[in-house]
Design a protein around this motif. Structure first.
Motif, PDB file in Angstrom:
ATOM      1  N   ALA A  22      31.819  11.570  70.770  1.00  0.00           N
ATOM      2  CA  ALA A  22      32.781  11.497  70.309  1.00  0.00           C
ATOM      3  C   ALA A  22      33.450  10.115  70.261  1.00  0.00           C
ATOM      4  N   GLY A  23      34.388   9.591  69.468  1.00  0.00           N
ATOM      5  CA  GLY A  23      35.121   8.481  69.558  1.00  0.00           C
ATOM      6  C   GLY A  23      36.224   8.607  70.459  1.00  0.00           C
ATOM      7  N   VAL A  24      37.370   7.874  70.463  1.00  0.00           N
ATOM      8  CA  VAL A  24      38.542   7.757  71.152  1.00  0.00           C
ATOM      9  C   VAL A  24      39.469   8.388  70.319  1.00  0.00           C
ATOM     10  N   HIS A  25      40.274   9.304  70.825  1.00  0.00           N
ATOM     11  CA  HIS A  25      41.487   9.905  70.312  1.00  0.00           C
ATOM     12  C   HIS A  25      42.421   8.964  69.874  1.00  0.00           C
ATOM     13  N   PRO A  26      43.051   8.797  68.748  1.00  0.00           N
ATOM     14  CA  PRO A  26      43.878   7.872  68.254  1.00  0.00           C
ATOM     15  C   PRO A  26      45.212   7.792  69.071  1.00  0.00           C
ATOM     16  N   GLU A  27      45.693   8.834  69.723  1.00  0.00           N
ATOM     17  CA  GLU A  27      46.720   8.384  70.692  1.00  0.00           C
ATOM     18  C   GLU A  27      46.397   7.352  72.009  1.00  0.00           C
ATOM     19  N   VAL A  28      45.324   7.700  72.212  1.00  0.00           N
ATOM     20  CA  VAL A  28      44.537   7.048  73.409  1.00  0.00           C
ATOM     21  C   VAL A  28      44.334   5.448  72.974  1.00  0.00           C
ATOM     22  N   THR A 213      36.732  10.667  79.827  1.00  0.00           N
ATOM     23  CA  THR A 213      35.833  10.250  78.815  1.00  0.00           C
ATOM     24  C   THR A 213      35.613  11.346  77.780  1.00  0.00           C
ATOM     25  N   LYS A 214      35.307  12.370  78.366  1.00  0.00           N
ATOM     26  CA  LYS A 214      34.694  13.498  77.633  1.00  0.00           C
ATOM     27  C   LYS A 214      35.914  14.288  76.761  1.00  0.00           C
ATOM     28  N   ASN A 215      37.040  13.868  77.257  1.00  0.00           N
ATOM     29  CA  ASN A 215      38.123  14.702  76.560  1.00  0.00           C
ATOM     30  C   ASN A 215      39.113  13.562  75.739  1.00  0.00           C
ATOM     31  N   GLY A 216      38.488  12.529  75.385  1.00  0.00           N
ATOM     32  CA  GLY A 216      39.238  11.713  74.318  1.00  0.00           C
ATOM     33  C   GLY A 216      39.445  10.022  74.641  1.00  0.00           C
ATOM     34  N   ALA A 217      38.916   9.990  75.938  1.00  0.00           N
ATOM     35  CA  ALA A 217      39.219   8.506  76.418  1.00  0.00           C
ATOM     36  C   ALA A 217      38.239   7.437  76.055  1.00  0.00           C
ATOM     37  N   LEU A 218      38.506   6.305  75.827  1.00  0.00           N
ATOM     38  CA  LEU A 218      37.405   5.102  75.746  1.00  0.00           C
ATOM     39  C   LEU A 218      36.305   5.098  76.681  1.00  0.00           C
ATOM     40  N   PHE A 219      37.160   4.898  77.899  1.00  0.00           N
ATOM     41  CA  PHE A 219      36.158   4.913  79.216  1.00  0.00           C
ATOM     42  C   PHE A 219      37.108   5.228  80.303  1.00  0.00           C
ATOM     43  N   GLY A 220      36.701   5.258  81.604  1.00  0.00           N
ATOM     44  CA  GLY A 220      37.437   5.445  82.635  1.00  0.00           C
ATOM     45  C   GLY A 220      37.982   6.910  83.191  1.00  0.00           C
ATOM     46  N   GLU A 221      37.448   7.068  84.370  1.00  0.00           N
ATOM     47  CA  GLU A 221      37.712   8.394  85.008  1.00  0.00           C
ATOM     48  C   GLU A 221      38.587   7.859  86.278  1.00  0.00           C
ATOM     49  N   ALA A 222      38.806   8.877  87.223  1.00  0.00           N
ATOM     50  CA  ALA A 222      39.277   8.422  88.260  1.00  0.00           C
ATOM     51  C   ALA A 222      39.166   9.314  89.576  1.00  0.00           C
ATOM     52  N   VAL A 223      38.829   8.777  90.890  1.00  0.00           N
ATOM     53  CA  VAL A 223      38.892   9.277  92.078  1.00  0.00           C
ATOM     54  C   VAL A 223      40.542   9.900  92.487  1.00  0.00           C
ATOM     55  N   VAL A 224      40.499  11.117  92.384  1.00  0.00           N
ATOM     56  CA  VAL A 224      41.890  11.638  92.955  1.00  0.00           C
ATOM     57  C   VAL A 224      41.887  12.463  94.392  1.00  0.00           C
ATOM     58  N   VAL A 225      42.402  11.835  95.312  1.00  0.00           N
ATOM     59  CA  VAL A 225      42.330  12.197  96.638  1.00  0.00           C
ATOM     60  C   VAL A 225      43.368  13.066  96.726  1.00  0.00           C
ATOM     61  N   MET A 330      27.022  21.185  72.302  1.00  0.00           N
ATOM     62  CA  MET A 330      28.124  20.545  72.731  1.00  0.00           C
ATOM     63  C   MET A 330      29.436  20.324  71.588  1.00  0.00           C
ATOM     64  N   CYS A 331      30.602  20.895  71.707  1.00  0.00           N
ATOM     65  CA  CYS A 331      31.730  20.561  70.911  1.00  0.00           C
ATOM     66  C   CYS A 331      32.655  19.613  71.629  1.00  0.00           C
ATOM     67  N   ALA A 332      33.140  18.838  70.716  1.00  0.00           N
ATOM     68  CA  ALA A 332      34.304  17.657  71.354  1.00  0.00           C
ATOM     69  C   ALA A 332      35.675  17.840  70.710  1.00  0.00           C
ATOM     70  N   PHE A 333      36.527  16.976  71.079  1.00  0.00           N
ATOM     71  CA  PHE A 333      37.744  17.337  70.706  1.00  0.00           C
ATOM     72  C   PHE A 333      38.118  16.903  69.029  1.00  0.00           C
ATOM     73  N   ASP A 334      37.124  16.242  68.558  1.00  0.00           N
ATOM     74  CA  ASP A 334      36.882  15.983  67.162  1.00  0.00           C
ATOM     75  C   ASP A 334      36.182  16.867  66.346  1.00  0.00           C
ATOM     76  N   THR A 335      35.687  17.890  66.861  1.00  0.00           N
ATOM     77  CA  THR A 335      34.631  18.613  66.108  1.00  0.00           C
ATOM     78  C   THR A 335      35.480  19.525  65.122  1.00  0.00           C
ATOM     79  N   THR A 336      34.908  19.745  64.062  1.00  0.00           N
ATOM     80  CA  THR A 336      35.856  20.627  63.005  1.00  0.00           C
ATOM     81  C   THR A 336      35.265  21.984  62.769  1.00  0.00           C
TER      82      THR A 336
END
Length: 353
Positions: A22-28, A213-225, A330-336
């Motif tokens: 999927a691409g990038v969500h417009p709000e992102v 990334t799998k939820n609408g971001a272009l790239f980037g995750e985070a380690v959350v301690v 797999m379905c994505a945020f932009d699957t219709t």
């Protein structure tokens, strides 16, 4: 503004291969543009990364500290390195992403030993963990120090908060820490209809790999301690593992766009709903078997191999276990809805041939 770039794909074409397609969500995208312009301090000292910490506190509690990274493999390797000694090992499901889909990065880059356990549904239990949780004083065996679980799992199943709490209590009683690979954490929270903290910080998870990334971001995750006592030298390990972004504001602002409001949840609810629609559509097709409960945004099915090969010429998707005829959709945020209905119709046509 002039650009020589050309569109080289049809933006109306979507498949069922991966939510990474999927691409990038417009709000992102809008958020990335807002963060552009002017100078901001590099390597995470920018205003956006600073504000991201407050957002993470709202989701995971006051001790949560986010370390943005480039990708999910980087998040997992950095997390597990920070939680283990050089002689340490990580217990995980045999189907875990860190074992199957990261090209040996935990072993080759992280220097980790993975102790795997077969699972019927991708989920560990205290009993399954105990198959590998032994030999701490045996110098001939890598020492089990971390249990890594995935939420939701690689088979599309979802742990309940109580299941994760039981795992954390069991691991902690044995002196081990718990890491959660949350590449699709938003889909799990949407499926359970609970806050993400309910099955992470409140359940006893020590460190989280947060996926965007799998939820609408272009790239980037985070380690959350989540538990500061569970890690060492996070900043140094992130740099050593080549996961320190110089222009980190563009990673952090994407996570802010997803998490400051409810975009993360809306995207996950939609992709989950499309998977349910897909599952309902294919259940009625003779010769198609759904293999696992559809609890997030994935549908695993078994059907004749030749049908899958013909169907792949019309829609992109992957075999999961090709000799068995198992596939993953797999379905994505932009699957219709139209995408799903067209796929189900195509499946019926190919099955009828």
């Amino acid at each position: 503004m002039r650009t020589d770039a050309r569109r080289r794909h049809d933006p109306q074409v979507r498949g069922f291969a991966s939510d990474n397609y999927a691409g990038v969500h417009p709000e992102v995208l809008e958020a990335i543009a807002l963060a552009n312009g002017g100078h901001q301090i590099a390597y995470g000292e920018d205003d956006y990364t600073g504000h991201l910490q407050q957002i993470m506190h709202s989701h995971f509690g006051p001790t949560a500290e986010a370390f943005p990274v480039f990708n999910g493999t980087g998040a997992n390797v950095v997390s597990l390195q920070a939680m283990t000694d050089r002689w340490g090992a990580v217990i995980c499901a045999e189907s875990a992403h860190i074992n199957v889909d990261e090209g040996g990065a935990p072993e080759r880059v992280g220097g980790l030993k993975l102790l795997t356990v077969p699972t019927p549904d991708g989920k560990l239990t205290p009993e399954l963990i105990d198959r590998q949780a032994y030999g701490w004083d045996d110098e001939h065996r890598a020492m089990p120090q971390v249990v890594s679980i995935t939420q939701n799992t690689e088979l599309g199943t979802v742990y309940t908060p109580d299941e994760i709490r039981a795992i954390c209590e069991h691991a902690h009683e044995r002196g081990m820490k718990v890491h959660l690979d949350g590449a699709r954490i938003a889909n799990a929270a949407a499926s359970l209809n609970v806050p993400m903290r309910a099955f992470t910080s409140e359940a006893g998870v020590d460190v989280l790999s947060f996926g965007g990334t799998k939820n609408g971001a272009l790239f980037g995750e985070a380690v959350v301690v989540l538990n500061p006592d569970a890690v060492r030298a996070m900043k140094h390990l992130r740099k050593l593992s080549m996961q320190l972004a110089s222009k980190m504001r563009f990673v952090s602002v994407q996570l802010e766009a997803l998490l400051a409001g409810d975009l993360w949840l809306r995207n996950a609810q939609h992709s989950n709903a499309m998977a349910q629609r897909l599952a309902e559509g294919v259940r009625s097709v003779d010769g198609v078997e759904i293999l696992h409960p559809v609890q997030a945004n994935a549908v695993f099915a078994r059907l004749p191999h030749d049908v899958s090969e013909r169907l792949q010429k019309r829609f992109r998707f992957y075999f999961w276990d090709e000799p068995a005829g198992d596939v993953r959709w797999m379905c994505a945020f932009d699957t219709t809805e139209d995408d799903v209905d067209a796929f189900v119709l195509a499946l019926k046509e190919e099955m009828a041939k």
